[in-house]
Design a protein around this motif. Structure first.
Motif, PDB file in Angstrom:
ATOM      1  N   ALA A 234      37.905 -89.456 -62.255  1.00  7.91           N
ATOM      2  CA  ALA A 234      36.506 -89.095 -62.951  1.00  7.91           C
ATOM      3  C   ALA A 234      36.088 -88.248 -61.936  1.00  7.91           C
ATOM      4  N   ILE A 235      35.247 -89.212 -61.047  1.00  8.15           N
ATOM      5  CA  ILE A 235      34.160 -88.835 -60.301  1.00  8.15           C
ATOM      6  C   ILE A 235      34.602 -87.753 -59.183  1.00  8.15           C
ATOM      7  N   ASP A 236      35.914 -87.777 -58.797  1.00  7.17           N
ATOM      8  CA  ASP A 236      36.444 -86.689 -58.073  1.00  7.17           C
ATOM      9  C   ASP A 236      36.121 -85.495 -58.853  1.00  7.17           C
ATOM     10  N   ILE A 237      36.663 -85.358 -59.935  1.00  5.20           N
ATOM     11  CA  ILE A 237      36.758 -84.147 -60.858  1.00  5.20           C
ATOM     12  C   ILE A 237      35.191 -83.297 -60.967  1.00  5.20           C
ATOM     13  N   ASP A 238      34.047 -84.427 -61.423  1.00  4.86           N
ATOM     14  CA  ASP A 238      33.000 -84.271 -61.486  1.00  4.86           C
ATOM     15  C   ASP A 238      32.680 -83.383 -59.412  1.00  4.86           C
ATOM     16  N   ALA A 239      32.729 -84.388 -58.814  1.00  7.68           N
ATOM     17  CA  ALA A 239      32.285 -83.360 -57.410  1.00  7.68           C
ATOM     18  C   ALA A 239      33.186 -82.084 -56.982  1.00  7.68           C
ATOM     19  N   TYR A 240      34.576 -81.972 -57.450  1.00  5.31           N
ATOM     20  CA  TYR A 240      35.103 -80.548 -56.332  1.00  5.31           C
ATOM     21  C   TYR A 240      34.328 -79.662 -57.808  1.00  5.31           C
ATOM     22  N   ASP A 241      33.498 -80.165 -59.139  1.00  2.00           N
ATOM     23  CA  ASP A 241      33.205 -78.832 -60.191  1.00  2.00           C
ATOM     24  C   ASP A 241      31.654 -78.472 -59.110  1.00  2.00           C
ATOM     25  N   ARG A 242      31.504 -78.898 -58.760  1.00  2.00           N
ATOM     26  CA  ARG A 242      29.463 -79.341 -58.321  1.00  2.00           C
ATOM     27  C   ARG A 242      30.088 -78.622 -56.769  1.00  2.00           C
ATOM     28  N   ALA A 243      31.190 -78.910 -56.504  1.00  2.00           N
ATOM     29  CA  ALA A 243      31.871 -78.940 -54.326  1.00  2.00           C
ATOM     30  C   ALA A 243      30.480 -78.976 -54.058  1.00  2.00           C
ATOM     31  N   THR A 244      29.217 -79.048 -54.009  1.00  2.00           N
ATOM     32  CA  THR A 244      27.575 -79.628 -53.668  1.00  2.00           C
ATOM     33  C   THR A 244      26.850 -80.136 -54.082  1.00  2.00           C
ATOM     34  N   SER A 245      25.859 -80.597 -53.068  1.00  2.00           N
ATOM     35  CA  SER A 245      24.897 -80.720 -53.910  1.00  2.00           C
ATOM     36  C   SER A 245      24.139 -79.719 -53.483  1.00  2.00           C
ATOM     37  N   VAL A 246      22.580 -79.515 -54.462  1.00  2.00           N
ATOM     38  CA  VAL A 246      21.520 -78.511 -54.690  1.00  2.00           C
ATOM     39  C   VAL A 246      20.626 -78.813 -54.214  1.00  2.00           C
ATOM     40  N   TYR A 247      19.889 -78.171 -53.287  1.00  2.00           N
ATOM     41  CA  TYR A 247      18.611 -78.682 -53.176  1.00  2.00           C
ATOM     42  C   TYR A 247      17.410 -77.722 -53.295  1.00  2.00           C
ATOM     43  N   PHE A 248      16.504 -78.789 -54.084  1.00  2.00           N
ATOM     44  CA  PHE A 248      15.363 -78.029 -54.508  1.00  2.00           C
ATOM     45  C   PHE A 248      14.345 -78.076 -54.177  1.00  2.00           C
ATOM     46  N   PRO A 249      13.080 -77.986 -54.558  1.00  2.00           N
ATOM     47  CA  PRO A 249      11.509 -78.359 -53.630  1.00  2.00           C
ATOM     48  C   PRO A 249      11.600 -79.632 -54.820  1.00  2.00           C
ATOM     49  N   ARG A 250      11.322 -80.860 -54.512  1.00  2.00           N
ATOM     50  CA  ARG A 250      11.303 -82.049 -54.827  1.00  2.00           C
ATOM     51  C   ARG A 250      12.282 -82.318 -56.013  1.00  2.00           C
ATOM     52  N   ARG A 251      13.742 -82.144 -55.875  1.00  2.00           N
ATOM     53  CA  ARG A 251      14.856 -82.561 -56.834  1.00  2.00           C
ATOM     54  C   ARG A 251      16.231 -81.624 -56.007  1.00  2.00           C
ATOM     55  N   VAL A 252      16.729 -82.638 -55.956  1.00  2.00           N
ATOM     56  CA  VAL A 252      18.458 -82.398 -55.411  1.00  2.00           C
ATOM     57  C   VAL A 252      19.688 -82.788 -56.787  1.00  2.00           C
ATOM     58  N   ILE A 253      19.582 -82.218 -57.401  1.00  2.00           N
ATOM     59  CA  ILE A 253      21.096 -82.283 -58.434  1.00  2.00           C
ATOM     60  C   ILE A 253      22.211 -82.181 -56.888  1.00  2.00           C
ATOM     61  N   PRO A 254      22.569 -84.127 -56.567  1.00  2.00           N
ATOM     62  CA  PRO A 254      24.148 -84.672 -55.711  1.00  2.00           C
ATOM     63  C   PRO A 254      24.846 -84.255 -56.433  1.00  2.00           C
ATOM     64  N   MET A 255      26.242 -84.344 -55.812  1.00  2.00           N
ATOM     65  CA  MET A 255      27.358 -84.065 -55.507  1.00  2.00           C
ATOM     66  C   MET A 255      28.434 -84.872 -56.372  1.00  2.00           C
ATOM     67  N   LEU A 256      27.655 -86.421 -56.081  1.00  2.00           N
ATOM     68  CA  LEU A 256      28.369 -88.056 -55.940  1.00  2.00           C
ATOM     69  C   LEU A 256      27.294 -88.742 -56.955  1.00  2.00           C
ATOM     70  N   PRO A 257      27.058 -89.053 -57.735  1.00  2.00           N
ATOM     71  CA  PRO A 257      26.378 -90.354 -58.762  1.00  2.00           C
ATOM     72  C   PRO A 257      25.786 -90.841 -57.588  1.00  2.00           C
ATOM     73  N   GLU A 258      24.364 -91.358 -58.143  1.00  2.00           N
ATOM     74  CA  GLU A 258      23.710 -91.763 -57.057  1.00  2.00           C
ATOM     75  C   GLU A 258      23.563 -93.194 -56.672  1.00  2.00           C
ATOM     76  N   LYS A 259      24.424 -93.978 -57.306  1.00  2.00           N
ATOM     77  CA  LYS A 259      25.211 -95.326 -56.275  1.00  2.00           C
ATOM     78  C   LYS A 259      25.836 -94.936 -55.479  1.00  2.00           C
ATOM     79  N   LEU A 260      26.662 -93.852 -55.302  1.00  2.00           N
ATOM     80  CA  LEU A 260      27.378 -93.400 -54.382  1.00  2.00           C
ATOM     81  C   LEU A 260      26.878 -92.550 -53.168  1.00  2.00           C
ATOM     82  N   SER A 261      25.837 -91.225 -53.297  1.00  2.00           N
ATOM     83  CA  SER A 261      24.892 -90.778 -52.448  1.00  2.00           C
ATOM     84  C   SER A 261      23.914 -91.568 -52.366  1.00  2.00           C
ATOM     85  N   ASN A 262      23.356 -92.237 -52.727  1.00  2.00           N
ATOM     86  CA  ASN A 262      22.260 -93.527 -52.692  1.00  2.00           C
ATOM     87  C   ASN A 262      21.958 -94.224 -51.907  1.00  2.00           C
TER      88      ASN A 262
END
Length: 755
Positions: A234-262
């Motif tokens: 399930a994590i892999d399917i969501d990660a593939y769907d996003r394909a990349t983290s998206v960086y905005f000023p003051r906010r990041v939409i990560p490719m992986l859940p926070e428990k993994l990414s941070n």
């Protein structure tokens, strides 16, 4: 002429549009009457029926092949007893009618997400219902909420994904270390920005004997995301769907859940982490003499920032060095190997232009406080060269292992761009040019030869614009800009899905197994459909690899589909980030209407010049109608606008002074007007107010583009009035009266003209 073709509708904010053809041929113009029955992003079948007055092929939509289920975001309005939503993205061209009972809890003026229930027709507007209320237009972070929906960026993890992440351990367990090299005693360190939260990479360097000479052993340890993200999970399917983290000023939409990414995957200081290591021997001349890959467990001995490392390298006896005295020697070794790798970069002839990137600094409410240039110091370049070295080794390892994978391919300029660049260099009097089969070193040589010229910025910009975008593909055509025969992405699996795939392939080669992609389109209809859908964002390489290591099998076609998907979503992330930055800059500049700034021309077009302000790094348009009372012609060869009467030229790098005249938040556009020397505040106020001054209509005004004329709405006039008041101590009416009085005085004593 009447052949039918398929493509994607690209709407324009003034009501017309284009069909972007799947076959790569030129876009087909769609007049407003044809756009009435279609929507931006519709997939259609069309045919060319004529050429319009400007010589463009004009088309007619024959059939709507596919209408993607895309939400439309806009503001809810109530006019004359009718509810409607005005799309925030003006490329949709028409408002959406909302039946009385379909507004939900939304209130007038709020930003909402609409789902269409009836498509548009030639004589009827689209109809929809409100399915989500985002809030008020000025709510903090609203620009991000709009962008993620506008560009279809996945921003919520599935319940299954979050459940899997929650079940993962909090730390590395003894069983996880099995079959891994223990590097916990090696003083690996991370070097990142001050605001970094996830740490992909750690580095260590020490002197070593390489062959018969001196050199270095360079270790690049990368977070082993593949150890926790199983293929097809399930994590892999969501990660593939996003394909990349998206960086905005003051906010990041990560490719992986926070428990993994941070957490579990982030190489945080003083905790054990699983990693994949590229262990290299680098010779004194910067050549990579040997390398090996292996899974390991590591322990980060320090978390450095770029600023801190640059200060230590600049002064090994300074206060920063005193705090980190145990690591200073290691940092000096890293600096030495970096200098050697840099020399090798020069030998390869890799393109290395210095460009200015900006960073938006916001307050807690999300308002821009300032826009500042991102400064790149020696520490940034040090880490960059280390990562490039690891990426090159990973590409070589995959190629030598004869295993399909994703390369990062960057091709040289197309034949059309080569011709434009050659003509430009000749017109500008540059003594160098490019060959029919140019090498990166030719571009770098031109950049070096022209760096002291006053128009160096203009020349370097044209060199950059002549190159193509890099993509992910299983067909290795090399990386033109970096001058590598093979290159891939290995160093950021926390935020890029292609890197995660590369890790899996490397592990498969190490264990002499075969990695199989999960649930991806197979050759035939599914693959063709996906390729067509993504063709509007990404095009496959135009040149075939010189040494084909893999045949175009079913497996390779699946990898090609994965590459298209990752490349397209990379573009999507870039577009969403740029959209948010443009929104923030527009809101920022609304507070500076009427103010004057110095700036530099950043682009010249047929309809005007784009100017980037010195103080704010904000770009806006000076329309051709604002350039003066003469006809301006666009010189494509020189990429400049030139006045026929005066010969005045506006090209990239030309310095100008401008006044902020209009800001269109919905269109993400900022308009400037030129301020000329000797022009007093009264005259500017008159121009902004639109007062009659007896000046003849400019020749260029008659030829102004249609969208400019239609953009002169009531809000524009109101903002221009605001600018007029801000321009000087006199009111606009006082300026008008003064102008009339001056004109009357001039007329005294003149003989009447004969009719």
């Amino acid at each position: 002429m009447l052949d039918e073709f398929e493509g994607t509708v690209q709407g324009h904010r003034d009501g017309h549009g284009f069909v972007q053809r799947d076959d790569g041929e030129a876009d087909i113009y769609l007049p407003p009457n044809e756009m009435r029955a279609v929507l931006h992003k519709d997939r259609v079948k069309a045919r060319v029926v004529r050429q319009d007055r400007r010589g463009r092929p004009e088309g007619r939509v024959v059939e709507i092949v596919e209408r993607p289920e895309q939400p439309i975001i806009g503001r809810l309005l109530h006019e004359g007893g009718i509810w409607l939503v005005a799309p925030e993205d003006k490329r949709y061209g028409q408002d959406v009618l909302i039946p009385k009972g379909a507004t939900g809890p939304a209130k007038v003026g709020q930003v909402v997400v609409v789902q269409l229930t009836e498509p548009p027709a030639l004589f009827g507007q689209p109809v929809g219902r409100v399915k989500e209320v985002l809030g008020e237009i000025d709510d903090p972070g609203m620009e991000i909420e709009i962008a993620v929906r506008k560009y279809g960026v996945p921003h919520e993890f599935s319940a299954e994904c979050l459940g899997e992440a929650k079940a993962l351990p909090e730390k590395v367990r003894p069983a996880d270390k099995k079959g891994r090299v223990d590097l916990t005693d090696i003083p690996l360190v991370t070097i990142d920005g001050e605001d970094a939260r996830d740490f992909d990479d750690a580095v260590y360097c020490e002197p070593a004997k390489v062959g018969r000479g001196k050199g270095w052993r360079l270790l690049v340890a990368i977070a082993d995301v593949s150890a926790y993200v199983r293929t097809g999970s399930a994590i892999d399917i969501d990660a593939y769907d996003r394909a990349t983290s998206v960086y905005f000023p003051r906010r990041v939409i990560p490719m992986l859940p926070e428990k993994l990414s941070n957490g579990l995957c982030s190489l945080n200081p003083e905790v054990e982490r699983l990693c994949m290591v590229c262990d290299m021997l680098v010779a004194a001349d910067g050549e990579i003499y040997a390398y090996q890959f292996y899974p390991a467990v590591m322990f980060s001995h320090a978390r450095f920032t770029y600023t801190e490392v640059a200060a230590i390298l600049g002064n090994t006896r300074g206060p920063e060095a005193a705090k980190r005295k145990d690591r200073v020697k290691d940092l000096l070794n890293l600096a030495d190997v970096y200098k050697a790798l840099l020399k090798q970069r020069g030998k390869r002839g890799a393109v290395d232009f210095e460009t200015t990137e900006t960073q938006i600094i916001c307050d807690d409410a999300g308002r821009i406080e300032k826009i500042v240039p991102r400064t790149r110091n020696e520490a940034h370049r040090l880490i960059e060269e280390a990562m490039l070295a690891a990426n090159v080794c990973s590409a070589d390892f995959i190629a030598e292992g004869k295993h399909p994978g994703l390369f990062r391919v960057h091709e040289g300029p197309t034949p059309e761009k080569k011709e434009i660049l050659r003509g430009y260099l000749k017109a500008m009097g540059v003594g160098l040019s490019i060959t029919d089969d140019p090498k990166p070193g030719e571009f770098q040589a031109i950049a070096e030869a022209t760096k002291e010229r006053p128009d160096a910025q203009q020349i370097h910009t044209m060199l950059l614009r002549s190159m193509q975008q890099a993509i992910y593909t299983p067909f290795n055509s090399g990386h033109f800009g970096l001058a590598y025969e093979a290159y891939t992405h290995f160093t950021s699996p926390i935020r890029r899905y292609p890197d995660l795939l590369v890790h899996r392939v490397i592990k498969a080669i190490l264990t002499k197994t075969r990695y199989q992609l999960p649930m991806l389109p197979t050759p035939g209809e599914a693959h063709a459909k996906l390729a067509k859908r993504l063709a509007s964002r990404v095009k496959a390489p135009t040149t075939k690899p010189q040494k084909a290591t893999i045949a175009p099998t079913k497996e390779v076609l699946a990898w090609e589909a994965a590459g298209l998907h990752c490349s397209a979503n990379e573009r999507r992330a870039d577009e969403a980030s740029r959209d948010v930055e443009a929104w923030l800059k527009c809101k920022y500049m609304r507070e500076h209407l009427g103010e004057e700034y110095g700036g530099v021309v950043s682009a010249a077009t047929t309809f005007g010049i784009f100017v980037t302000l010195d103080a704010m790094y904000v770009e806006g348009l000076v329309h051709i109608t604002e350039l003066g009372g003469e006809y301006f012609k666009f010189d494509e060869m020189r990429q400049e606008l030139r006045g026929e009467r005066t010969g005045i030229r506006y090209a990239i790098g030309t310095r100008v002074r401008v006044q902020v005249s209009r800001v269109d938040l919905d269109g993400r556009k900022i308009d400037f007007r030129l301020v000329r020397e000797g022009e007093d505040l009264t005259t500017r106020a008159m121009k902004d107010k639109g007062a009659a001054s007896g000046v003849p209509v400019k020749a260029s005004a008659k030829r102004g583009s249609r969208h400019k004329a239609e953009a002169a709405t009531s809000d524009q006039r109101a903002e221009r009035s605001t600018a007029a008041v801000a321009a000087g101590p006199q009111s606009a009416m006082q300026a008008f009266k003064s102008a009339v009085k001056k004109a009357a005085n001039k007329m005294k004593g003149r003989k009447p003209r004969r009719g």
